[in-house]
Structure formats: structure tokens, C-alpha cells
Design a protein around this motif. Structure first.
Motif, PDB file in Angstrom:
ATOM      1  N   LEU A  48     -11.188   2.890  13.433  1.00  0.00           N
ATOM      2  CA  LEU A  48     -10.187   2.054  14.099  1.00  0.00           C
ATOM      3  C   LEU A  48      -9.443   2.828  15.181  1.00  0.00           C
ATOM      4  O   LEU A  48      -9.236   2.321  16.296  1.00  0.00           O
ATOM      5  CB  LEU A  48      -9.202   1.499  13.069  1.00  0.00           C
ATOM      6  N   PHE A  84      -6.367  -1.131   6.363  1.00  0.00           N
ATOM      7  CA  PHE A  84      -6.498  -1.748   7.682  1.00  0.00           C
ATOM      8  C   PHE A  84      -5.139  -1.940   8.351  1.00  0.00           C
ATOM      9  O   PHE A  84      -4.987  -1.666   9.552  1.00  0.00           O
ATOM     10  CB  PHE A  84      -7.234  -3.085   7.564  1.00  0.00           C
ATOM     11  N   VAL A 123     -11.981   4.419   7.286  1.00  0.00           N
ATOM     12  CA  VAL A 123     -11.846   3.349   8.266  1.00  0.00           C
ATOM     13  C   VAL A 123     -10.889   3.756   9.378  1.00  0.00           C
ATOM     14  O   VAL A 123     -10.984   3.257  10.514  1.00  0.00           O
ATOM     15  CB  VAL A 123     -11.368   2.054   7.566  1.00  0.00           C
ATOM     16  N   TYR A 162      -2.263   0.020  16.733  1.00  0.00           N
ATOM     17  CA  TYR A 162      -2.547  -0.917  17.818  1.00  0.00           C
ATOM     18  C   TYR A 162      -1.259  -1.578  18.289  1.00  0.00           C
ATOM     19  O   TYR A 162      -1.024  -1.725  19.494  1.00  0.00           O
ATOM     20  CB  TYR A 162      -3.543  -1.984  17.349  1.00  0.00           C
ATOM     21  N   LEU A 212      -3.889  -0.613  11.921  1.00  0.00           N
ATOM     22  CA  LEU A 212      -3.623  -1.657  12.915  1.00  0.00           C
ATOM     23  C   LEU A 212      -2.207  -1.544  13.461  1.00  0.00           C
ATOM     24  O   LEU A 212      -1.924  -2.027  14.567  1.00  0.00           O
ATOM     25  CB  LEU A 212      -3.846  -3.041  12.293  1.00  0.00           C
TER      26      LEU A 212
END
Length: 827
Positions: A501, A308, A497, A315, A312
Motif C-alpha cells: 500500500l 488496511f 500489506v 493516503y 490507508l
């Protein structure tokens, strides 16, 4: 009594009883009278319908709680199947029996006879008493033969029955001489991996993990009745968790199959030939088993955090880029140097936009009256202000042509030798935007209806695996398959994942551009903007949804990967490649791009063809002939559409049914009869190269007939996309356009990440094109954090590569935001 062992107190009475019968039956008591047996001694005798031999063996465990095992070896020289020798072993809690010759049945009911048999007796359960436990074993030998049949009997105690952690153990097994061993979980170990290797591919074998329950299923016809099992050639691996065995111990069973077809070996041609042949030791296999601890629970947590946090960070990078862009725009605004667009698809309000075309921009036009007429019509159709998208039925009609008065003029404009973007962006922007939004809503609907039955099916697959214990159903990398809950390979699911994402992040980036563009549009008096590439975001939204669904369906496929559900992993790959090509074409052909309905219908045909290829593509020549013809004809039809800018329609009321005849006549007239230069040289070069590539794929498929038809189709899509993207970038640079820093960085990142991703993709760890046993030969240990294998790294890198690829398409023409459309060439 066992050799070298002190007599146990409880065995003294048994010894006195056996001594009385020893004189009467030194070779085994006749008529059911037991004769005392000695471990390690070979007993020879004969039996018939009136003579039965009984042997009694007593032993005691040397240490409290220790599990002792006994193995019985028997053989008989008789090959008479009508009167076999029967062996019955009676224990405290069970009976084990078999016959000699021992018969195994294979394919087509072929029989394989073995005269030498050895079996390990189910050991007694360990006790917690402080004193040693006494055990008695009776071996009955009998036959219904009217004549004497000779036999041999040997009973031994196994010294290495219990396997140790991290210690390799070597042994030999055959179909009539299976082996099994005991393993107890250490106190600090919750999960172990049983690794089995062999130097020889054949004979085919089966590795099984069974609970401490008698009887132990250790023959070819019953090994699948209990526990977890998988077939094996040279390598096998089974992950076992402590929670699955309440007694915190289990048996590891090794069975050799009488035939090899289950492991990819030769298949017997018929029932005839080698019938009733005696095999004995001709199918022995040397094996080595090692039990090693699996990963700790903390590694699961670390792997999830890594997965994750890695994505992330994208982002965070996007937020930084957006913040830097905002600061740059504010500084330009303060300095009063704003341009019509700020380089990110965002129109500014300080520069007036007019709907007129400069007089000097009619290069390649037929005449100025025609061009101006079209522009006047476009201005009259601009409708309400930019922020008031209506929902009228007229605007929702995806195929509605907003230029009815110039239908004849449309074909004239598209026949110009030099086309500019203004020539192909004449329709009302509201109608075109709504047309492309249908891509988003259609793919969302498709995703829901496609994903729900897929999820239900893979849950059923996983349930079947868990209930039956058959690990040949799913093609995992068993050397790096970490279970979690009911899932057998959680790491292969977690690694997807990134697609979800990054797909969601791409949607946010597109949404930001869409909102800023709408705000800029609201400050204008018309919809008609003459600067930059027309901003239609429907296809970008569809690409984001497709990337997210690729992650979802890839995770579903890896719940239980096999040949029957591989299309789950590739269906949205086809759609991603197709949507990228459509978006690239839409950039400079917004008025003539395919509708969502026809595009998705084409994807449906491709997916249907891929499914048929999985079923029929292995051996059926007729399928490859039909698929190659469809491929070639589709390439020709699409090439004609592209070359003539959609003026030849394949479907609809105005369809030109002679499209292929016209194309052939044009080729004959221009290339053979007159050998004239093509009117659209750039397009012709692209289409010639593209057709050569596609025809090469068709010929390759027809000649070699690759077994993985789904990957073959995906390769065609990817090669066409890369070819078109390379052509687009070359033509862009050739037209004196430039690449801004952000798209240039995305192109470089895309190339680097794709190269790394493909390296890991071709590290084949399993293959459902082969048998499960052959696939396991490709299994490899984990390479990242002790949790992820090569294919998981492919998932990580491919998600990042697709994200950068999407950003390339999103930002590639940002340099044109300050260029009038009648100055932007079409190619």
C-alpha cells in the motif's frame, strides 16, 4: 473385571467362561487358553518355544459415550535379541504387537534396546447408546526361545485419558513408553492451540496430532506416518481446527526420540560404541500439555480492517498535505509572489528562466570560455519543446553522451576544485530522463520474472506441509500462527500489506510531482532549466516498485519461512538500499550516475553471492576469503570512481585497466611521499570513513563467519546508505542550505519509526539457522490484537519507515528550487 466397577449385564457370561479356565491356568492360560486378568495386578511368568500365555481383560464404560483407554506395561530381564519376548494385544477392531527388548534405530544404524515397554491401547469409539458398552482385551505372551524367559505384565485403565480445555496436565514419557491422549472440541470452539512445555531441553521429543483412527502411530519410526507433527525440545505449539477433524476430536501423541541430533543435540560419531546398550528409563522426559482456545473469526476481520485502515490513513494524510499545498500555491498566485519553483519540485510560469550563467558564478572554473562553450552547446541541444518526448533510437541510448564536441572539456570541468551542479548537469535533459526511466522498466520486468517462480515455489512448500503434516519444514512462530484456508500463518502474510500500500502511495506521490513538473516545463521554451535539482523521476518510480515487491516477496517468504527461501525476503531489500544510494548520488551528479544495466547487474552479483553464502557460508573458509576480497576490491574501485567523478572507467572500450595501480600511486604520492592535502577534501573524508566501515565488515565476516550471510550483506548495504545520507545532510547544512518543514518532519519520523522497527526486528521469534525444535524455543505469544506477533509489528513499522525514508530523498532538496544550479555545490 475392573476393580471397584459393578459387573455389566453383558459381562456375566464372560465371567462364567473365565471361571472354568481359571483353575487350570492361574498365571495365564497355556496353549492359548485365556486366563481372566484383573486391572492393576502384576502378572509374572515365563515363556519359551512350547509355553505361551494368554490373558483376557474385560471392562465396560462407566458412562454412555465415554471413551476409556487401557495401558499395558511389560518388561523382561532378558537382553537376548535373538529370542525376544513377543507381546500381542487383540482388541475388537485391531491388533497391537511389540517385542521386548524393544529396539530403536538411530543415525548410522545405531541400536538402542529397551526392556521396559508400556503402550496405550487404541480405545474403542464412543457409542451413542444409552447403556454401557462391554470390551474384551486378550494379551498373548510368547517366545521362540528354547529356554525359559521371565516377564512381567501389568494392565491398567487410564483415569486421565481425555484432556480438558484450559487445564494443564503433567505426565512422563520415554522412547519405549510413549503417551497419547484424547481431546474433544467444545461446542463453542472452532480452533485450539496445543501448548506443550518441558523444563529439560533433552531428550528430543515429537508432538503429533492424529485423527481418531486405529492403530495410533506412537513410536519413533512411525509417528510421522499420520497427522500433523513437530519436533520439540522445551516448547511446542500446534494449532488445530475443528474443520480438519470430522469427528470433532483427535489424539495428541507424545514420542521421545532415541537420539537428540534431530533437535540440535550431539550427533553420534559412528556406528561403533554403545552398540546394543540397554537404556530403559535413562531417557525419560517430564511434559506438560495445555489446550487453549484459539482466536475467533471476528478477530481475523478486525485484524484485516486494522491492517488496511492503518495504511490507508497515510493516503488521507497525503491528500491533506497536497490540498494544503494547493491552497498555498493559489494564494501565492493571487498575490503575484510566485517563485521559480514552489517548494515541491513544481516550476511556475511567472518567472522567466534563462540559459545563461551569471558572470560572478564562475568560482572554481578554469576559464569562462570553456564554461560558456559548454552552456551554448547545452542550449543548442535542448531540442523540441518540453512536452514532446520523442522515441528516437538516439534518445533511448542510455550511454549516449550528448557532449561529443567537449569530451576533452568534460574531464577538465570535473577536475575543478569546487564543482557546482551546473557542471554535472550539462547533458540533454531528455536523454538523461530516458536513461533513468530504464530503472523503472527494468525493475518491473525483474519483479515479474522473479515473483512468478517464487509464488509457485512457496505454494508447493505450503502444499507439502499440508499433505505430509511435517511442521518442521517451516519456521513459524507457532505460538502466534493463525491459519486461514491453506495458509498456516496468515498473520505473517497480512502484515506485509503495508509495503504494497505504501509503495503504491509513493508511486502516486512521485507521479503527481512528475505531472506537475511536466506541466510547468510545457510553459517554457527550452528544456534547459537553471534552477534547482534536475527533476528525474525514473529512480523514484523504481524505488516505489521495489517497496511493493518487497511486500509481495516477504509475504511469499512467510508462507513457509526456511533457510532455502530466505533470499526471497532480502533480494529487494538489497535493491531498495542500492537504489536509495544511487538516487542520493544522482541528485547532484545527474550526468555521471550509473546506468540501469550496470546497477542491476551489480545487484544480481550481490544476490548471487548471498545465495552462495547461504549454501557455503556456514563452514567453508574459502568462501569467506573470496567474498571478503571481492568486498574490499569493490570498495576501492567504487571509491576511485567517486573521488575522480567517473573519469576513470572500469569497463567499456575506454576502460582504464590501471585504475587500482593509479589509485595506489596517487595514495603513495599524495599521502606518503609528499604528504600533501587531498584536492577534494570532503570526498576524501567520506571515502576514508566508508572504506574503514567496509573493511571492518570484511574483517568481521572473515573472523566470525556469521551463519546468516544474507543479513550480513544487508547490514553492509544499510550501513553504507546511512553513512552516505548522514554525509549528504551534513554537507547540505554546511553549505548554508536549509531543511524545509516537510523533509525535516520526514527525517524525524524516519529516525523514530526505524528505531521502533529495529527494536521489534531484534525480538527473534524463530531462526532457521537452528533446528526446528531449537527455533521453537524462541516462539512467543501474540502481542497486538491477539493476532500479530513482534515480527508482524516489524513489518508494519518497517513499511512506514521505508516510506518516510523515500519521502526524505524526494523532498530533501526542495529548498533549492529557487537557487540557480551554478550556485548549488556538488559533494
Amino acid at each position: 473385571m475392573a476393580r471397584g466397577a459393578a459387573p455389566a449385564p453383558g459381562a456375566l457370561l464372560c465371567t462364567l467362561l473365565w471361571a472354568a479356565a481359571a483353575a487350570a491356568a492361574p498365571g495365564g492360560g497355556p496353549g492359548g487358553s485365556p486366563a481372566p486378568g484383573v486391572f492393576g495386578r502384576v502378572y509374572r511368568g515365563t515363556v519359551n518355544i512350547s509355553v505361551e500365555r494368554v490373558y483376557a481383560f474385560a471392562y465396560s464404560s462407566s458412562e454412555p459415550g465415554q471413551v476409556d483407554a487401557v495401558r499395558v506395561y511389560v518388561n523382561s530381564s532378558s537382553e537376548n535379541l535373538q529370542y525376544p519376548v513377543l507381546f500381542v494385544v487383540r482388541q475388537q477392531k485391531g491388533v497391537l504387537s511389540w517385542q521386548v527388548p524393544l529396539i530403536f534405530r538411530g543415525l548410522y544404524q545405531r541400536t538402542y534396546n529397551y526392556q521396559e515397554v508400556s503402550r496405550t491401547l487404541c480405545p474403542s469409539e464412543p457409542t451413542s447408546e444409552t447403556g454401557p458398552s462391554d470390551q474384551i482385551i486378550f494379551v498373548d505372551v510368547s517366545s521362540m526361545a528354547p529356554f525359559n524367559i521371565a516377564y512381567e505384565l501389568l494392565v491398567t485403565r487410564l483415569e486421565n485419558f481425555q484432556l480438558e480445555t484450559n487445564k494443564a496436565f503433567n505426565f512422563t514419557a520415554s522412547p519405549s513408553q510413549p503417551q497419547y491422549f484424547l481431546y474433544k472440541f467444545p461446542e463453542d470452539v472452532d480452533s485450539v492451540i496445543i501448548k506443550v512445555v518441558s523444563d529439560a531441553v533433552y531428550p528430543c521429543s515429537v508432538v503429533s496430532v492424529q485423527d481418531i483412527v486405529c492403530p495410533v502411530y506412537d513410536l519413533d519410526h512411525n509417528v510421522e506416518f499420520n497427522g500433523v507433527y513437530q519436533s520439540m525440545t522445551k516448547q511446542a505449539a500446534i494449532t488445530v481446527q475443528r474443520k480438519d477433524f470430522p469427528g470433532e476430536q483427535f489424539f495428541v501423541v507424545f514420542v521421545i526420540k532415541p537420539e537428540d541430533y534431530a533437535c540440535g543435540g550431539s550427533v553420534p560419531s559412528s556406528i561403533h560404541g554403545n552398540v546394543n546398550r540397554t537404556w530403559n528409563l535413562q531417557r525419560t522426559k517430564n511434559l506438560q500439555v495445555t489446550i487453549v482456545p484459539s482466536i475467533k473469526k471476528s478477530v481475523y476481520v478486525q485484524a484485516m480492517f486494522f491492517s488496511f485502515l492503518s495504511f490507508l490513513s497515510f493516503y488521507l494524510g497525503s491528500v491533506v498535505v497536497a490540498f494544503v499545498h494547493y491552497i498555498r500555491v493559489q494564494r501565492k498566485a493571487a498575490a503575484g509572489r510566485l517563485s521559480p519553483e514552489d517548494g515541491s519540485g513544481i516550476m511556475t510560469s511567472s518567472h522567466p528562466i534563462t540559459a545563461s550563467t551569471p558572470e560572478g558564478s564562475s568560482y572554481g572554473a578554469i576559464d569562462e570560455s570553456s564554461s560558456s562553450g559548454g552552456q551554448q552547446l547545452s542550449s543548442s541541444e535542448c531540442g523540441p519543446p518540453a512536452g514532446s518526448d520523442t522515441d528516437s533510437s538516439v534518445e533511448e541510448e542510455s550511454d549516449f553522451d550528448t557532449m561529443p564536441e567537449i569530451e576533452s572539456d568534460k574531464n577538465v570541468i570535473r577536475t575543478k576544485v569546487f564543482l557546482y551542479l551546473s557542471d554535472l548537469s550539462r547533458k540533454d535533459r531528455r536523454i538523461v530522463s530516458k536513461k533513468y526511466k530504464i530503472y523503472f522498466w527494468n525493475i518491473t520486468t525483474i519483479a515479474v520474472f522473479y515473483a512468478l517462480p517464487v509464488i509457485q515455489l512457496v505454494i508447493t512448500y505450503q502444499t507439502v506441509v499440508n499433505v505430509t503434516g511435517n511442521q518442521d519444514i517451516c519456521y513459524y512462530n507457532f505460538l502466534c500462527a493463525h491459519p486461514l484456508g491453506v495458509l498456516s500463518a496468515f498473520n505473517n502474510i497480512l502484515s506485509n500489506v503495508g509495503h504494497m500500500l505504501l509503495g503504491f502511495l509513493f508511486l502516486l506521490i512521485v507521479l503527481r510531482r512528475d505531472i506537475l513538473h511536466r506541466r510547468a516545463m510545457e510553459m517554457k521554451d527550452t528544456y534547459t532549466l537553471d534552477y534547482g535539482i534536475p527533476k528525474h523521476f525514473g529512480l523514484f518510480y523504481a524505488m516505489g516498485i521495489a517497496l511493493m515487491m518487497e511486500g509481495v516477496l516477504s509475504a511469499c517468504y512467510h508462507v513457509c519461512p526456511n533457510y532455502s527461501n530466505f533470499q526471497f525476503d532480502t533480494s529487494f531489500m538489497y535493491m531498495i538500499a542500492g537504489l536509495c544510494m544511487l538516487k542520493l548520488y544522482q541528485t547532484r551528479h545527474p550526468d555521471i550516475n550509473a546506468s540501469a544495466y550496470s546497477a542491476y547487474a551489480s545487484f544480481a552479483v550481490v544476490i548471487c553471492l548471498a545465495v552462495l553464502g547461504v549454501v557455503f557460508g556456514k563452514n567453508d573458509m574459502w568462501f569467506w576469503v573470496i567474498s571478503s576480497m571481492i568486498h574490499v576490491l569493490a570498495s576501492l574501485a567504487l571509491s576511485t570512481q567517486i573521488y575522480y567523478m567517473g573519469r576513470f572507467k572500469i569497463n567499456g572500450p575506454d576502460s582504464d585497466l590501471g585504475i587500482f595501480r593509479r589509485a595506489a600511486m596517487v595514495l603513495y604520492t599524495d599521502c606518503i611521499q609528499q604528504c600533501s592535502r587531498p584536492m577534494y577534501m570532503d570526498r576524501m573524508v567520506l571515502l576514508i570513513v566508508g572504506n574503514l566501515v567496509n573493511w571492518s565488515f570484511a574483517i568481521f565476516g572473515l573472523v566470525y563467519r556469521p551463519r546468516d550471510f544474507a543479513s550480513y550483506i544487508l547490514g553492509i548495504f544499510i550501513c553504507n546508505l546511512l553513512l552516505y545520507l548522514a554525509f549528504y545532510i551534513i554537507m547540505k547544512l554546511r553549505s548554508s542550505e536549509r531543511l524545509l518543514p516537510i523533509p525535516l518532519f520526514c527525517i524525524m519520523a524516519t529516525a523514530v519509526v526505524w528505531a521502533a522497527a529495529l527494536y521489534f526486528f531484534f525480538q527473534t521469534l524463530s531462526s532457521w539457522e537452528e533446528t526446528p525444535a531449537e527455533s521453537r524455543q524462541k516462539n512467543r505469544p501474540c502481542i497486538l490484537m491477539g493476532f500479530f506477533d513482534d515480527h508482524d509489528v516489524w513489518h508494519f513499522l518497517s513499511a512506514a519507515a521505508l516510506f518516510f525514508s523515500f519521502l526524505v530523498l524526494l523532498t530533501l532538496d526542495d529548498d533549492l528550487d529557487t537557487v540557480r544550479r551554478d550556485k548549488i555545490p556538488v559533494f
